[in-house]
Enzyme design. Structure first.
Site, short mmCIF file in Angstrom:
data_model
loop_
_atom_site.label_atom_id
_atom_site.label_comp_id
_atom_site.label_asym_id
_atom_site.label_seq_id
_atom_site.Cartn_x
_atom_site.Cartn_y
_atom_site.Cartn_z
N ASN A 145 -6.31 2.12 10.46
CA ASN A 145 -4.97 2.39 10.99
C ASN A 145 -5.10 2.50 12.50
OD1 ASN A 145 -4.27 2.64 8.33
ND2 ASN A 145 -3.63 4.79 8.45
N GLU A 186 -2.63 0.03 8.64
CA GLU A 186 -1.41 0.46 9.35
C GLU A 186 -1.47 -0.06 10.78
OE1 GLU A 186 -0.40 4.64 9.51
OE2 GLU A 186 -0.79 4.90 7.37
N ARG A 231 0.85 -1.19 0.00
CA ARG A 231 0.00 0.00 0.00
C ARG A 231 0.89 1.24 0.00
NH1 ARG A 231 -1.66 3.02 4.88
NH2 ARG A 231 -2.96 4.68 4.09
N GLU A 262 -6.46 8.48 6.68
CA GLU A 262 -6.66 9.12 7.98
C GLU A 262 -7.24 10.53 7.87
OE1 GLU A 262 -3.15 8.89 10.37
OE2 GLU A 262 -3.36 6.73 10.65
N HIS A 282 -2.37 11.03 0.87
CA HIS A 282 -1.75 10.86 2.19
C HIS A 282 -1.09 12.19 2.55
CE1 HIS A 282 -0.21 7.57 5.08
NE2 HIS A 282 0.17 8.72 5.61
N TYR A 333 -2.83 2.37 16.29
CA TYR A 333 -1.56 2.30 17.03
C TYR A 333 -1.80 2.00 18.50
CZ TYR A 333 0.58 3.74 12.73
OH TYR A 333 0.99 3.75 11.42
C1 PNW Z 1 -0.24 7.73 10.92
N1 PNW Z 1 -1.86 9.83 16.80
O1 PNW Z 1 -0.44 8.96 11.54
C2 PNW Z 1 0.04 8.05 9.47
O2 PNW Z 1 -0.86 7.48 8.56
C3 PNW Z 1 1.44 7.80 9.04
O3 PNW Z 1 1.73 8.64 7.96
C4 PNW Z 1 2.37 7.95 10.20
O4 PNW Z 1 3.72 7.86 9.82
C5 PNW Z 1 2.02 6.89 11.22
O5 PNW Z 1 0.70 7.00 11.63
C6 PNW Z 1 2.90 6.90 12.46
O6 PNW Z 1 2.77 8.10 13.14
C7 PNW Z 1 -0.80 9.10 12.86
O7 PNW Z 1 -1.51 10.90 17.32
C8 PNW Z 1 -0.36 10.24 13.49
O8 PNW Z 1 -2.55 9.00 17.43
C9 PNW Z 1 -0.73 10.48 14.79
C10 PNW Z 1 -1.52 9.57 15.46
C11 PNW Z 1 -1.96 8.43 14.83
C12 PNW Z 1 -1.59 8.21 13.52
#
Ligand code: PNW
Length: 449
Positions: A295, A354, A83, A172, A127, A297
């Site tokens: 996505n 992601e 992707r 996002e 993006h 985290y």
């Molecule tokens: C994503 N948060 O962004 C993006 O899609 C990517 O480009 C980036 O490199 C990746 O996560 C890692 O940061 C985020 O604050 C930025 O929770 C911030 C957050 C989550 C995702």
């Protein structure tokens, strides 16, 4: 909900797709190569104090010139899917009007190379690198932006639709609108309620129009969008922080998937956005897509802040939370619950577009990168994903962020998310321990089919 399909001994449905994700501005470099003009991120990188260490994406991983080496690294992982995103200012330097053939040619070479490696290309149209010339005309807060996006989407479909079947409109939505127009953490760095609301609505419109364009122009297109979703918890257990968390949750998790898939804005936002919604807009936005890109985290925290644009700000995770080397909470149960909740709410096949962990990885004396914490993170998160699948979550694929260490927006190059380490002085790529781990994990999952 109950498991929809039989699972292999490895705990995945048959045909589960394994991949990695990247984005144009974060890896390509070549910022002025072959006719590319600036995006709003090139502009932001030239502003004092916005990016850690004054870093820019001018060179990044020089993927624009080194893409064959990067495709070989993908091939070594045994991926099903790659992707990536197209840089709008590379193919339409001013955002609309004159087309840049050399910019279009780059993605022809990339797509052909990925296909030759036996990997399916998934193309994301946006993006975050809006052409600066379009921001000069008002950017996303201008209603015309939806039409600019639809025209740009049509150009990409006509050019790549013969080879690319999997399309995502945006990456996002909530991150780039919230960070770009409410909190000054992303380009263009505006903090204004009206600009933020307009940007939300026009990006939603652009998505709906984009879906129609892709379906019209790409035979057999499989269309989706990529959403950031993570549970929002109050920093402190107070009424004020609970209110802050509820509003951030509406912006972060619902302002885009709800209108796109359920046909309405979330209650906490609906009234403020109503002045910008014209007749027919909600019908244009609401499209049953083919897949939901997630996505994820970790959980995020909100706190009350009367001086902030909407009265909320980013809060801190509890001190005793398990955290990555860059301080992001590691909370696999929240990922499991997110996947189960998504299946219930939006009822679409989910691709985890992601997931990954940032660190401060270094090459050691032996020339190796032992990123044990990343392997631990990926193990915990894939285990949580399997639990969700066993509980009935309709997950069809998993793509690690990211293939390479790259330009990590406001934090510059200091946060490394790659399975492959990049030395930014020499551009030398070094596969980390997590690269071998992921390759073996994919192999084992396939062997169980
Ligand atoms: C994503 N948060 O962004 C993006 O899609 C990517 O480009 C980036 O490199 C990746 O996560 C890692 O940061 C985020 O604050 C930025 O929770 C911030 C957050 C989550 C995702």
């Amino acid at each position: 909900i109950a498991p929809s399909r039989p699972l292999t001994a490895a705990g995945y449905p048959r045909g589960f797709k394994w991949g990695v994700s990247t984005s144009s501005y974060q890896i390509e470099g070549g910022h002025d190569a072959d006719g590319r003009l600036p995006s709003i991120w090139d502009t932001r990188c030239r502003m004092q104090g916005k990016i850690a260490n004054g870093d820019t994406g001018d060179v990044a991983c020089d993927h624009y010139h080194r893409y064959p080496e990067d495709i070989a690294l993908m091939k070594g992982l045994g991926l099903d899917v790659y992707r990536f995103s197209v840089a709008w200012p590379r193919v339409l330097p001013k955002g609309k009007g004159r087309v840049n053939q050399k910019g279009l040619d780059f993605y022809d070479r990339l797509i052909d190379g990925v296909l030759e490696a036996g990997i399916e290309p998934w193309l994301c149209l946006y993006h975050w690198d809006l052409p600066q010339a379009l921001d000069d005309l008002g950017g996303w807060p201008a209603r015309d932006s939806a039409g600019w996006f639809a025209d740009y989407a049509a150009l990409c479909c006509q050019r790549y639709g013969d080879r690319v079947k999997h399309w995502a409109t945006f990456n996002e939505f909530a991150v780039f609108t919230l960070f770009g127009y409410c909190i000054d953490w992303s380009a263009p760095g505006i903090t204004d309620r009206e600009a933020h609301l307009k940007a939300i609505h026009h990006v939603n419109l652009a998505h709906g129009m984009g879906v129609d364009v892709i379906r019209d122009l790409v035979p057999g297109a499989v269309v989706g969008a990529v959403h950031n979703r993570q549970v929002v918890w109050p920093e402190k257990d107070t009424d004020a922080d609970r209110r802050a968390a509820a509003l951030l949750d509406a912006h972060w998790n619902k302002a885009f998937p709800d209108p796109q898939l359920l046909g309405h804005y979330p209650d906490l936002i609906a009234e403020s956005i109503a002045p910008y919604v014209k007749a027919g807009d909600m019908a244009q936005i609401c499209r049953r897509t083919d897949w939901f890109g997630l996505n994820h985290y970790g959980p995020i925290f909100a706190k009350d802040d009367p001086n902030a644009t909407w009265g909320f700000h980013w809060g801190a995770a509890p001190d005793d939370a398990d955290k990555s080397d860059i301080g992001w909470p590691i909370w696999p149960a929240a990922f499991r619950d997110e996947l189960i909740g998504l299946t219930k709410t939006y009822k679409l096949p989910i691709y985890v577009t992601e997931n990954g962990m940032g660190g401060n990885d270094k090459v050691d004396d032996k020339g190796e990168v032992n990123d044990a914490t990343r392997i631990r993170y990926l193990t915990l998160y894939t285990d949580a994903m399997k639990e969700a699948i066993a509980a009935g979550a309709d997950v069809r694929g998993y793509y690690v962020w990211s293939l390479l260490d790259n330009f990590e927006w406001g934090t510059g190059y200091q946060n490394r998310f790659g399975l492959v380490h990049v030395d930014y002085e020499t551009q030398k790529r070094t596969a980390k321990a997590s690269y071998a781990w992921y390759r073996d994990y994919i192999k084992a999952a396939r062997a169980a089919e």
